[in-house]
Design an enzyme around this catalytic site. Structure first.
Site, PDB file in Angstrom:
ATOM      1  N   GLU A   1       0.388  -1.536  -0.378  1.00  0.00           N
ATOM      2  CA  GLU A   1       0.256   0.154  -0.731  1.00  0.00           C
ATOM      3  C   GLU A   1       1.055   0.842  -0.132  1.00  0.00           C
ATOM      4  O   GLU A   1       1.810   1.372   0.153  1.00  0.00           O
ATOM      5  CB  GLU A   1      -0.367   0.008   1.248  1.00  0.00           C
ATOM      6  CG  GLU A   1      -1.939   0.760   1.191  1.00  0.00           C
ATOM      7  CD  GLU A   1      -3.318   1.459   2.456  1.00  0.00           C
ATOM      8  OE1 GLU A   1      -4.132   1.136   2.163  1.00  0.00           O
ATOM      9  OE2 GLU A   1      -2.102   1.048   3.226  1.00  0.00           O
TER      10      GLU A   1
ATOM     11  N   HIS B   1      -7.466  -1.378  15.204  1.00  0.00           N
ATOM     12  CA  HIS B   1      -6.996  -0.875  13.782  1.00  0.00           C
ATOM     13  C   HIS B   1      -7.034  -1.829  12.915  1.00  0.00           C
ATOM     14  O   HIS B   1      -7.496  -2.059  11.444  1.00  0.00           O
ATOM     15  CB  HIS B   1      -6.207   0.368  13.812  1.00  0.00           C
ATOM     16  CG  HIS B   1      -5.992   1.221  12.533  1.00  0.00           C
ATOM     17  ND1 HIS B   1      -6.787   2.718  12.843  1.00  0.00           N
ATOM     18  CD2 HIS B   1      -5.624   1.189  11.359  1.00  0.00           C
ATOM     19  CE1 HIS B   1      -6.831   2.840  11.308  1.00  0.00           C
ATOM     20  NE2 HIS B   1      -6.151   1.169  10.391  1.00  0.00           N
ATOM     21  N   GLU B   2      -5.906  -2.342  12.905  1.00  0.00           N
ATOM     22  CA  GLU B   2      -5.891  -2.999  11.333  1.00  0.00           C
ATOM     23  C   GLU B   2      -6.580  -4.677  11.721  1.00  0.00           C
ATOM     24  O   GLU B   2      -7.375  -5.062  10.356  1.00  0.00           O
ATOM     25  CB  GLU B   2      -3.715  -3.935  11.546  1.00  0.00           C
ATOM     26  CG  GLU B   2      -2.595  -3.604  11.697  1.00  0.00           C
ATOM     27  CD  GLU B   2      -3.526  -1.520  10.609  1.00  0.00           C
ATOM     28  OE1 GLU B   2      -3.064  -2.315   9.719  1.00  0.00           O
ATOM     29  OE2 GLU B   2      -2.760  -0.667  11.462  1.00  0.00           O
TER      30      GLU B   2
ATOM     31  N   HIS C   1      -9.847  -3.708  10.037  1.00  0.00           N
ATOM     32  CA  HIS C   1      -9.761  -3.368   8.529  1.00  0.00           C
ATOM     33  C   HIS C   1      -9.522  -4.840   7.135  1.00  0.00           C
ATOM     34  O   HIS C   1     -10.035  -4.405   5.940  1.00  0.00           O
ATOM     35  CB  HIS C   1      -8.303  -2.357   8.529  1.00  0.00           C
ATOM     36  CG  HIS C   1      -7.723  -1.590   8.212  1.00  0.00           C
ATOM     37  ND1 HIS C   1      -9.002  -0.816   7.265  1.00  0.00           N
ATOM     38  CD2 HIS C   1      -6.852  -1.226   8.488  1.00  0.00           C
ATOM     39  CE1 HIS C   1      -8.397   0.204   6.645  1.00  0.00           C
ATOM     40  NE2 HIS C   1      -6.894   0.332   8.004  1.00  0.00           N
TER      41      HIS C   1
ATOM     42  N   GLU D   1      -9.397   3.926   6.357  1.00  0.00           N
ATOM     43  CA  GLU D   1      -8.690   4.258   7.473  1.00  0.00           C
ATOM     44  C   GLU D   1      -9.419   5.092   8.941  1.00  0.00           C
ATOM     45  O   GLU D   1      -9.086   4.774   9.802  1.00  0.00           O
ATOM     46  CB  GLU D   1      -7.596   4.919   6.933  1.00  0.00           C
ATOM     47  CG  GLU D   1      -6.450   4.716   6.061  1.00  0.00           C
ATOM     48  CD  GLU D   1      -5.980   3.162   6.643  1.00  0.00           C
ATOM     49  OE1 GLU D   1      -5.959   3.454   7.489  1.00  0.00           O
ATOM     50  OE2 GLU D   1      -5.185   2.873   6.114  1.00  0.00           O
TER      51      GLU D   1
END
Length: 859
Positions: A136, A305-306, A309, A328
């Site tokens: 990314e 957070h990950e 996703h 995000e």
């Protein structure tokens, strides 16, 4: 056809992939890899030319064939500036489904992007090599030719051919393992339909924890040998948050397993590759008994957070990089939900206010950008990974959630994910789903927050008729004269939560401010008025002096911590912008000496840091005395050791205050006590609260000499945990003697610091009032070397340090340097850095004399 002249970086849409059968053979000894792939593509109109993405690859063969065996071999042309590979065939290829087979090879680079090499030392001190990926935003094309755009989703079937002594991890489970010509061949299961930037492969001597089952998916943490004992905390939050999100989203985890991998060299904090999330070691591995609350909080945040996703970003992906905030911002919002549910005593939504405040600094610039912003070139996509995408985006989502109601908001999110699963979506799609759940037009409320830059300043005043007047205008640090008048007519739909108190009671009311101003009825005997009750609104509030005084009388117990944080943070911003006299702000800080909230003190300390950067050298001792006056009584009350039953937030506050007292307060007694406790810790680590240790290290670096520098450099080299290594690394930028700082600068380009860390060390030195001149001279002299060595993301963050060069002479030199070199950091990044420097210098020029007078100097 290729990308149009108007948009040369986009691929044509008449040819799209649906499947990649990918075989890669990395050679860690030679830092090279070879690859073969067969891409199943659909051709929608006859063509003699196929264009896909490839860069830093040698594509040696390209053949297209149909299911009947009819094939053509292409002439291969690489366009390095456009990062594209053009395949030209002898005759037109008819419409239909085709197999495109390519052979290629490339280098395992050292720039921490694409397919790259990472090194570490094993227990014997020998250097080991592993290979990892970071794709990314637009770097899958550095590992294999592909349609490297987020809406070109496909299934990936990966095979890795590796040395038998090594291990490999990819997005899915291993379905077969065999030996072939002395090599281990690992075949991985098909992925779900997903974007190229989420593909991952990691190869090396790595070890895993025992799996934790979340539904049918095994969850493991991976690291280099000898560090699995640091994985327990990360695995706990990974397991909790994955279960939390399955329930919140109303959908099962979309992968067949989940591996979280700590990589010794990693440019960012982490990367949400489906089923194979990669992390910087400090963001995953920790000794939870020796770590500070802030260090544990960071790991919990990043892991959650990950994991968020896996649905928001991986299952449903933005169509193009202008919509990155859909990934995000929501993951940032969701990490707060998960960690707050896991550790409610951490009060994560209160602490999130500090993150929101950082976004408000950047969004208060003329050079700010909307959350959703046009993206063309790859460097512009890279520049979107900033506080506006993450923190501002998450803040406006939180504001919307509180306005609609958490249950309604969650239902809208569930609808969005189910409608667009395995596909791509845009902002309008999110608004449609949220609007259906809320039964109200979300775009009308939210588009001004997403598609326009900036945010409002709400001014509150009492009219002569006794009514409360609220007005809105755009907040900026610099005057309106530098910007066209049209920008200042912008109006937002502002959800305002108001609390009006009298001597006997208080009432809350909600209103939506859409005009430039409005009047609100309040009781004649009103005692206080608080705008932004609960602190969730993404706007600043400026109170007329009488209303501000009434609120200050309520500090601390009459206002919630986030409300006190916003009160002092908005006042400080007003002072920097020239909307409040600096002397009034400095007097106001005395009201918070009874406050024991770490976030309130974080903004106070940060304001002292900026004053430290702009104060004239001759006035610095008086500023130090002022800091001691504000912080000293609080430290005296808290002491140096935690009390029985004291919570983690109070322990972190103690460390933050002592660090400020011993550094910007330059308190000699604190420095002596820090030396005593640091020595005691060396003999018995349990004798010092982990939350205090980083403060001791920072204080001793600030007051340190040659002997202390050598000690800390040695401790950095022999650190037992990633957190300990980071503490002593950053301390090497906190010494004051210029000759010692020169040694630190040399280490940023001679290989002693990892390239993931070196740019941040330079940034720290540029922000140091003791090292900024030397650091800036060093950057100018070694720019080409840094540009060659550092990851592009690291170089961008290093340049942020110019904000600290807050003198008129240094500012002129900075402007000249960037102007002459015609540097472009992508998007508006450089313009934002330079504007923040202008603000600091303008503040120095405007408030410097007033600061001196207030500190009883220069009279």
């Amino acid at each position: 056809m290729r990308g149009t002249e108007a948009d040369p970086f986009r691929l044509p849409r008449h040819i799209l992939p649906s499947r990649y059968d990918l075989r890669l053979e990395p050679d860690l000894a030679t830092a090279a890899f070879t690859g073969d792939e067969t891409i199943t593509i659909t051709i929608r109109r006859p063509t003699k030319e196929i264009t896909l993405n490839a860069v830093e690859l040698d594509v040696t063969s390209a053949v297209i064939a149909d299911d009947r065996g009819v094939s053509q071999r292409a002439v291969i042309t690489l366009d390095e500036p456009a990062e594209q590979c053009r395949l030209t065939f002898p005759s037109a290829i008819p419409t239909g489904i085709w197999k495109l087979s390519l052979s290629f090879h490339g280098k395992l680079n050292d720039k921490l992007r694409g397919f790259y090499r990472s090194t570490y030392k094993d227990a014997s001190g020998a250097t080991r090599v592993m290979a990892a990926t970071q794709f990314e935003a637009t770097d899958a094309r550095r590992a294999f030719p592909c349609w490297d755009e987020p809406d070109c989703k496909a299934v990936f079937a990966t095979t890795l051919v590796i040395d038998p002594a090594l291990t490999a991890v990819s997005n899915t489970r291993i379905v077969s393992e065999r030996m072939e010509a002395g090599k281990k061949v690992l075949q991985f299961a098909d992925t779900m339909r997903m974007s190229t930037y989420l593909v991952a492969f990691i190869v090396g001597e790595i070890t895993a924890t025992a799996p934790t089952m979340v539904g049918k998916a095994p969850l493991r943490l991976w690291c280099v040998p000898g560090k699995t004992h640091l994985a327990k905390f990360g695995q706990e939050i990974a397991s909790f948050s994955l279960k939390f999100f399955e329930k919140y989203y109303g959908l099962p985890y979309p992968g067949d397993k989940l591996d979280l991998l700590a990589i010794p060299d990693f440019a960012s904090g982490a990367m949400e590759n489906l089923g194979a999330i990669t992390f910087r070691e400090t963001a995953l591995l920790v000794d939870q008994h020796a770590a500070t609350h802030a260090e544990l909080e960071r790991i919990a945040d990043v892991v959650a957070h990950e994991n968020a996703h896996m649905w928001f970003g991986d299952l449903v992906t933005m169509s193009w990089w202008n919509g990155l905030w859909l990934n995000e911002a929501f993951a940032t919002f969701a990490e707060m939900l998960a960690v707050d549910a896991w550790k409610p005593e951490w009060k994560r939504w209160d602490t999130f206010g500090a993150s929101r405040a950082v976004a408000m600094i950047v969004d208060g610039l003329h050079s700010s950008r909307p959350i959703e912003y046009p993206v063309r070139a790859p460097k512009d996509a890279d520049a979107m990974f900033d506080v506006l995408t993450y923190e501002k985006g998450a803040s406006v989502l939180r504001m919307l959630e509180q306005y609609l109601g958490p249950a309604v908001f969650r239902d809208g999110i569930r609808n969005y994910l189910k409608r667009h699963a395995y596909g791509n979506a845009d902002t309008k799609d999110l608004w449609v789903s949220l609007g259906r759940a809320a039964k109200q037009p979300v775009p009308k409320l939210m588009n001004g927050w997403i598609f326009k830059p900036g945010y409002p300043l709400v001014t509150a005043s009492l009219e002569k008729n006794g009514r409360l007047r609220l007005t809105q205008q755009r907040f900026t640090y610099l005057s309106k004269a530098t910007r066209g008048a049209s920008a200042w007519k912008q109006r937002w739909h502002i959800p305002i939560q108001l609390r009006v108190a009298t001597a006997k009671k208080h009432d809350s009311q909600r209103l939506l401010l859409t005009a430039s101003g409005t009047q609100v009825n309040v009781p004649k005997n009103v005692a206080s008025v608080l705008v932004n009750e609960g602190g969730h609104g993404f706007y600043r509030v400026r109170y007329e002096p009488e209303l501000l005084d009434r609120l200050l009388r309520l500090v601390p117990d009459g206002l919630a911590p986030i409300e006190r944080f916003n009160l002092v943070n908005d006042a400080w911003a007003s002072a920097v912008a020239g909307l409040m006299p600096l002397s009034e702000y400095l007097d106001m800080t005395a009201h918070f000496q009874a406050d024991r909230d770490k976030n309130v003190w974080a903004v106070l300390i940060e304001s002292f840091h900026l004053l430290h950067r702009i104060v004239e050298p001759g006035h610095r001792p008086a500023l130090e005395a002022f800091v001691r006056d504000r912080i000293g009584p609080v430290v005296a009350d808290l002491g140096w050791t935690p009390l029985a039953g004291e919570d983690e937030l109070r322990r972190q506050l103690r460390g933050d205050l002592l660090r400020a007292l011993g550094t910007i307060g330059n308190d000699r007694a604190a420095q002596a006590k820090a030396a005593e406790l640091h020595a005691a810790h060396a003999k018995n680590p349990a004798s010092v609260d982990p939350n205090l240790l980083p403060a001791l290290i920072a204080i001793l670096a600030h007051s340190g000499d040659e002997t202390r520098y050598r000690e800390f450099a040695g401790r950095f080299q022999t650190a037992a945990t990633p957190q300990e290594e980071r503490r002593y690394l950053y301390a090497l930028a906190a010494f004051r003697p210029v000759d010692l700082l020169a040694r630190t600068l040399a280490k940023t380009i001679n290989g002693e610091f990892r390239t993931q860390d070196a740019p941040f060390m330079v940034r720290l030195l540029l922000m140091s009032v003791y090292g900024r001149e030397a650091a800036w001279t060093f950057v100018k002299a070694n720019w080409e070397t840094m540009d060659r060595l550092y990851p592009k993301q690291g170089l961008r963050r290093m340049c942020e340090g110019v904000i600290g060069l807050a003198t008129p002479a240094l500012e002129r030199d900075v402007q000249k340097f960037f102007r002459e070199r015609k540097l472009d950091l992508g998007g508006k990044t450089l313009a934002q850095y330079l504007e923040q420097l202008r603000i600091a210098v303008a503040f120095r020029e405007r408030a410097g004399k007033a600061l001196g007078r207030h500190l009883n100097v220069g009279r």
